[in-house]
Enzyme design. Sequence first.
Site, PDB file in Angstrom:
ATOM      1  N   ALA A 108       0.818  -1.217   0.000  1.00 22.21           N
ATOM      2  CA  ALA A 108       0.000   0.000   0.000  1.00 22.21           C
ATOM      3  C   ALA A 108       0.851   1.267   0.000  1.00 22.21           C
ATOM      4  O   ALA A 108       1.900   1.342   0.637  1.00 22.21           O
ATOM      5  CB  ALA A 108      -0.919  -0.002   1.217  1.00 22.21           C
ATOM      6  N   ILE A 118       3.015  -2.061   4.090  1.00 21.32           N
ATOM      7  CA  ILE A 118       3.391  -0.673   3.822  1.00 21.32           C
ATOM      8  C   ILE A 118       4.553  -0.607   2.836  1.00 21.32           C
ATOM      9  O   ILE A 118       5.664  -1.045   3.122  1.00 21.32           O
ATOM     10  CB  ILE A 118       3.751   0.040   5.147  1.00 21.32           C
ATOM     11  N   CYS A 119       4.293  -0.020   1.664  1.00 15.97           N
ATOM     12  CA  CYS A 119       5.284   0.026   0.595  1.00 15.97           C
ATOM     13  C   CYS A 119       6.556   0.763   1.011  1.00 15.97           C
ATOM     14  O   CYS A 119       7.663   0.324   0.712  1.00 15.97           O
ATOM     15  CB  CYS A 119       4.671   0.709  -0.640  1.00 15.97           C
ATOM     16  N   TYR A 120       6.398   1.898   1.690  1.00 18.43           N
ATOM     17  CA  TYR A 120       7.562   2.721   2.022  1.00 18.43           C
ATOM     18  C   TYR A 120       8.347   2.199   3.217  1.00 18.43           C
ATOM     19  O   TYR A 120       9.267   2.849   3.698  1.00 18.43           O
ATOM     20  CB  TYR A 120       7.126   4.168   2.248  1.00 18.43           C
ATOM     21  N   LYS A 122      14.440   5.965   1.048  1.00 17.57           N
ATOM     22  CA  LYS A 122      13.533   5.787  -0.085  1.00 17.57           C
ATOM     23  C   LYS A 122      12.809   7.086  -0.426  1.00 17.57           C
ATOM     24  O   LYS A 122      12.240   7.743   0.442  1.00 17.57           O
ATOM     25  CB  LYS A 122      12.518   4.691   0.238  1.00 17.57           C
TER      26      LYS A 122
END
Length: 257
Positions: A77, A137-139, A153
């Site tokens: 996400a 969580i993508c980040y 990132k």
Amino acid sequence: MIRLILDSYHMGEWNMANDLAIAEEIGNSNSPTTIKVYGWSIPTLSLGKHQKESSIDKEFLKTHKFGLVRRPTGGRAVFHNKEITYLFAISSKDKRLPKNVIQSYMKISDGLTMTLKSLGVNCDVQKNKKKAISRDICYDSPSLYEVTINGKKLIGSAQYRNEKFVLQHGSIPNKFDYRNYVDSFKIKNKKQMISHLENNVTDIQEYLGRSISYEEFADEVKNSFSKVFDEEVEYGEITEKEIKLTKKYLENFKIEL
């Protein structure tokens, strides 16, 4: 010729449906390779194509009038707010993009890093995989060949490919919204996650002290991607057929709250 679309702000389901519509028209040889720069009408959480909804705090999103959509791409996400979003779509038969997934990410990342460096952001491409502490969580951590600043990132990207087209899109935060991102999930260790993100994520404002506008980003994309892909990049528009397909696909991406 590569088409560059400077789009505006839309609801999440429109953004995702339009990305897919553009990619499909490219795959059917009706549209050229396309880069699109766009935004989101309201803060929106996007889920990967196969990501489960069970960990999402839908009540939080509903209370704050945030959006929730599903992407045509995989991955975890992403919370879209105060950012520049990009789409890169190309035919699977186009020899300018490597068939290898990692190498294709790298070439697109080369265009993105060149764009940002020309705007004063000294970024690089992640060469090593970092360990994540969340499945949602993508980040949480940068993937191989994503764009970073000093190891933190910056750009979260995701890709989908089939026998006709390759679709990659990603989020470039001007100002990263740590709190609303984490609060969108049903997790107990929210303070730990926010601290983890603050130590491993960065944004444009943190580095430059200002935001980058869509217009200046698009102008530099035009220059950078023409060099990386050895092809003229020209501003263009979304076609009527792409708009028609977008409307057809809307319901595939919206998630009711």
